[in-house]
Design an enzyme around this catalytic site. Structure first.
Site, PDB file in Angstrom:
ATOM      1  CG  ASP A  54      -1.977   1.096   1.284  1.00  0.00           C
ATOM      2  OD1 ASP A  54      -1.545   2.139   0.516  1.00  0.00           O
ATOM      3  OD2 ASP A  54      -3.094   1.001   1.933  1.00  0.00           O
ATOM      4  CB  SER A  61      -4.067  14.210  -5.181  1.00  0.00           C
ATOM      5  OG  SER A  61      -4.591  13.639  -6.696  1.00  0.00           O
ATOM      6  CE  LYS A  62      -3.548  11.427 -10.326  1.00  0.00           C
ATOM      7  NZ  LYS A  62      -2.337  10.426 -10.121  1.00  0.00           N
ATOM      8  CE1 TYR A 107      -7.207  10.985  -9.684  1.00  0.00           C
ATOM      9  CE2 TYR A 107      -7.941  12.511 -11.390  1.00  0.00           C
ATOM     10  CZ  TYR A 107      -7.127  11.279 -11.073  1.00  0.00           C
ATOM     11  OH  TYR A 107      -6.499  10.661 -12.245  1.00  0.00           O
TER      12      TYR A 107
HETATM   13  N1  LIG Z   1      -7.301   6.118 -16.676  1.00  0.00           N
HETATM   14  C1  LIG Z   1      -7.380   7.523 -16.832  1.00  0.00           C
HETATM   15  O1  LIG Z   1      -8.113   7.989 -17.854  1.00  0.00           O
HETATM   16  C2  LIG Z   1      -6.175   8.357 -15.969  1.00  0.00           C
HETATM   17  C3  LIG Z   1      -6.028   9.569 -16.512  1.00  0.00           C
HETATM   18  C4  LIG Z   1      -5.322  10.410 -15.757  1.00  0.00           C
HETATM   19  C5  LIG Z   1      -4.509   9.796 -14.803  1.00  0.00           C
HETATM   20  N2  LIG Z   1      -4.583   8.603 -14.536  1.00  0.00           N
HETATM   21  C6  LIG Z   1      -3.820   8.083 -13.416  1.00  0.00           C
HETATM   22  O2  LIG Z   1      -3.131   6.780 -13.845  1.00  0.00           O
HETATM   23  C7  LIG Z   1      -2.871   6.172 -12.850  1.00  0.00           C
HETATM   24  C8  LIG Z   1      -3.151   4.686 -12.659  1.00  0.00           C
HETATM   25  O3  LIG Z   1      -4.594   4.503 -13.177  1.00  0.00           O
HETATM   26  P1  LIG Z   1      -5.247   3.457 -13.900  1.00  0.00           P
HETATM   27  O4  LIG Z   1      -6.142   4.537 -15.046  1.00  0.00           O
HETATM   28  O5  LIG Z   1      -4.588   2.756 -14.498  1.00  0.00           O
HETATM   29  O6  LIG Z   1      -6.439   3.081 -13.268  1.00  0.00           O
HETATM   30  P2  LIG Z   1      -6.538   1.529 -12.344  1.00  0.00           P
HETATM   31  O7  LIG Z   1      -6.770   0.477 -13.361  1.00  0.00           O
HETATM   32  O8  LIG Z   1      -7.583   1.770 -11.330  1.00  0.00           O
HETATM   33  O9  LIG Z   1      -5.128   1.461 -11.649  1.00  0.00           O
HETATM   34  C9  LIG Z   1      -4.837   1.950 -10.435  1.00  0.00           C
HETATM   35  C10 LIG Z   1      -3.623   1.166  -9.752  1.00  0.00           C
HETATM   36  O10 LIG Z   1      -3.369   1.877  -8.566  1.00  0.00           O
HETATM   37  C11 LIG Z   1      -2.981   0.946  -7.775  1.00  0.00           C
HETATM   38  N3  LIG Z   1      -3.503   1.344  -6.067  1.00  0.00           N
HETATM   39  C12 LIG Z   1      -4.254   2.058  -5.999  1.00  0.00           C
HETATM   40  N4  LIG Z   1      -4.199   2.265  -4.397  1.00  0.00           N
HETATM   41  C13 LIG Z   1      -2.971   1.950  -4.166  1.00  0.00           C
HETATM   42  C14 LIG Z   1      -2.448   2.147  -3.042  1.00  0.00           C
HETATM   43  N5  LIG Z   1      -2.967   2.562  -1.786  1.00  0.00           N
HETATM   44  N6  LIG Z   1      -1.311   1.379  -2.993  1.00  0.00           N
HETATM   45  C15 LIG Z   1      -0.858   0.440  -3.999  1.00  0.00           C
HETATM   46  N7  LIG Z   1      -1.342   0.768  -5.077  1.00  0.00           N
HETATM   47  C16 LIG Z   1      -2.510   1.449  -5.239  1.00  0.00           C
HETATM   48  C17 LIG Z   1      -4.202  -0.139  -7.844  1.00  0.00           C
HETATM   49  O11 LIG Z   1      -3.908  -1.507  -7.485  1.00  0.00           O
HETATM   50  P3  LIG Z   1      -4.610  -2.289  -6.208  1.00  0.00           P
HETATM   51  O12 LIG Z   1      -6.094  -1.656  -6.108  1.00  0.00           O
HETATM   52  O13 LIG Z   1      -4.296  -3.356  -6.512  1.00  0.00           O
HETATM   53  O14 LIG Z   1      -3.862  -1.549  -5.048  1.00  0.00           O
HETATM   54  C18 LIG Z   1      -4.174  -0.088  -9.517  1.00  0.00           C
HETATM   55  O15 LIG Z   1      -3.126  -1.096  -9.756  1.00  0.00           O
HETATM   56  C19 LIG Z   1      -3.593   6.828 -11.568  1.00  0.00           C
HETATM   57  O16 LIG Z   1      -2.556   7.602 -10.818  1.00  0.00           O
HETATM   58  C20 LIG Z   1      -4.484   7.567 -11.950  1.00  0.00           C
HETATM   59  O17 LIG Z   1      -4.765   8.607 -11.267  1.00  0.00           O
HETATM   60  C21 LIG Z   1      -5.450   7.837 -15.098  1.00  0.00           C
END
Ligand SMILES: NC(=O)c1ccc[n+]([C@@H]2O[C@H](COP(=O)([O-])OP(=O)(O)OC[C@H]3O[C@@H](n4cnc5c(N)ncnc54)[C@H](OP(=O)(O)O)[C@@H]3O)[C@@H](O)[C@H]2O)c1
Length: 245
Positions: free
Chosen positions: A58, A153-154, A150
């Site tokens: 985590d 944070s970003k 959110y």
């Molecule tokens: N998808 C988009 O459109 C988008 C756009 C802009 C930015 N982002 C950013 O891209 C990043 C990845 O997101 P994603 O879109 O790939 O979403 P996702 O599929 O929900 O992946 C999020 C990942 O973060 C992990 N995570 C969450 N909380 C955690 C914690 N406390 N400790 C360790 N791991 C943790 C989750 O794994 P576990 O739940 O197994 O821990 C998962 O592997 C994020 O920072 C998100 O804000 C995404």
């Protein structure tokens, strides 16, 4: 052999990045909380030719992150690329009278990045090399309605990356801050509204890896957001309400 450590590797962008580097034959540190998902990613990393090192972690746990970093460096001897990708979305629950939801977002998305990156810095400085990548968001360029936690944070991790780059570049360590628009992952799967320029996470991973490779300081994807962001920044407040998601 290249050594890469990725948080949030159990799904989405992080998982795709793990496979990208596995195909290059890298040792890939995969960290996240969900054990079952990590096991599945571990198997696929092997299939693609990489060597996985798995951490059920985590990122809001500072001590556990330090231990994971130490263990990874001990095992690999070097850290080439570190990707602080783990993050969560969610609304502020502004009228709930309870700060728990927003605090969780702020903690995972900001402290999760500092907890992930700082323990690797001494090793990178010692080896006088390394590439750090922080996943921010286009949402960090302005406070989105209902998503202040959110967005902020970003924005915070964007500023952290900017600052760290000044201090670390003299040690041959680059810092790349990535600003994704909508990427098709678990995070966006629940959205009911139209996501313009939605990008596949494998495509995104390839582009992000390329930006890291050339040491780009800021990288926005898909490219359309490079045009939208400057407009979005100066949009009148009443129009910002249209982005109430
Ligand atoms: N998808 C988009 O459109 C988008 C756009 C802009 C930015 N982002 C950013 O891209 C990043 C990845 O997101 P994603 O879109 O790939 O979403 P996702 O599929 O929900 O992946 C999020 C990942 O973060 C992990 N995570 C969450 N909380 C955690 C914690 N406390 N400790 C360790 N791991 C943790 C989750 O794994 P576990 O739940 O197994 O821990 C998962 O592997 C994020 O920072 C998100 O804000 C995404």
């Amino acid at each position: 052999m290249k050594s890469v450590f990725i948080t949030g590797a159990s799904s989405g962008i992080g998982e795709s990045l793990a496979y990208y580097y596995a195909k290059e034959g890298a040792t890939v540190g995969i960290a996240a909380r969900r054990d079952d998902r990590l096991k599945a990613v571990e198997e696929k990393v092997k299939e693609y030719g990489g060597s996985p090192v798995t951490f059920q972690l985590d990122v809001s746990n500072q001590e556990a992150c330090k231990q994971a970093a130490d263990q990874f460096i001990q095992q690999t001897g070097v850290i080439d690329i570190l990707i602080a990708n783990a993050g969560v979305g969610g609304t502020d629950k502004l009228s709930s009278g309870d700060a728990s939801a927003i605090n969780k977002i702020l903690s995972i998305n900001i402290l999760g990045v500092t907890n992930t990156v700082i323990p690797f810095i001494p090793a990178m400085k010692k080896q006088q090399s390394g590439r750090i990548c922080i996943i921010s968001s286009v949402a960090g360029t302005r406070g989105l309605v209902g998503h202040g936690g959110y967005s902020s944070s970003k924005a915070a991790v964007r500023v952290l990356g900017d600052s760290w780059d000044y201090s670390l570049s003299r040690h041959n360590i680059s810092t790349t801050v990535v600003f994704p628009g909508w990427i098709a992952t678990e995070m966006t799967a629940k959205h009911q509204y139209k996501m313009y320029f939605l990008m596949n996470s494998n495509t995104a991973a390839g582009k992000i890896a390329q930006a890291i490779k050339i040491g780009k300081r800021k990288y926005v994807l898909p490219w359309q957001w490079r045009i939208i962001i400057p407009i979005f920044r100066i949009l009148p407040r009443r129009l910002i309400n249209l982005f109430s998601v």
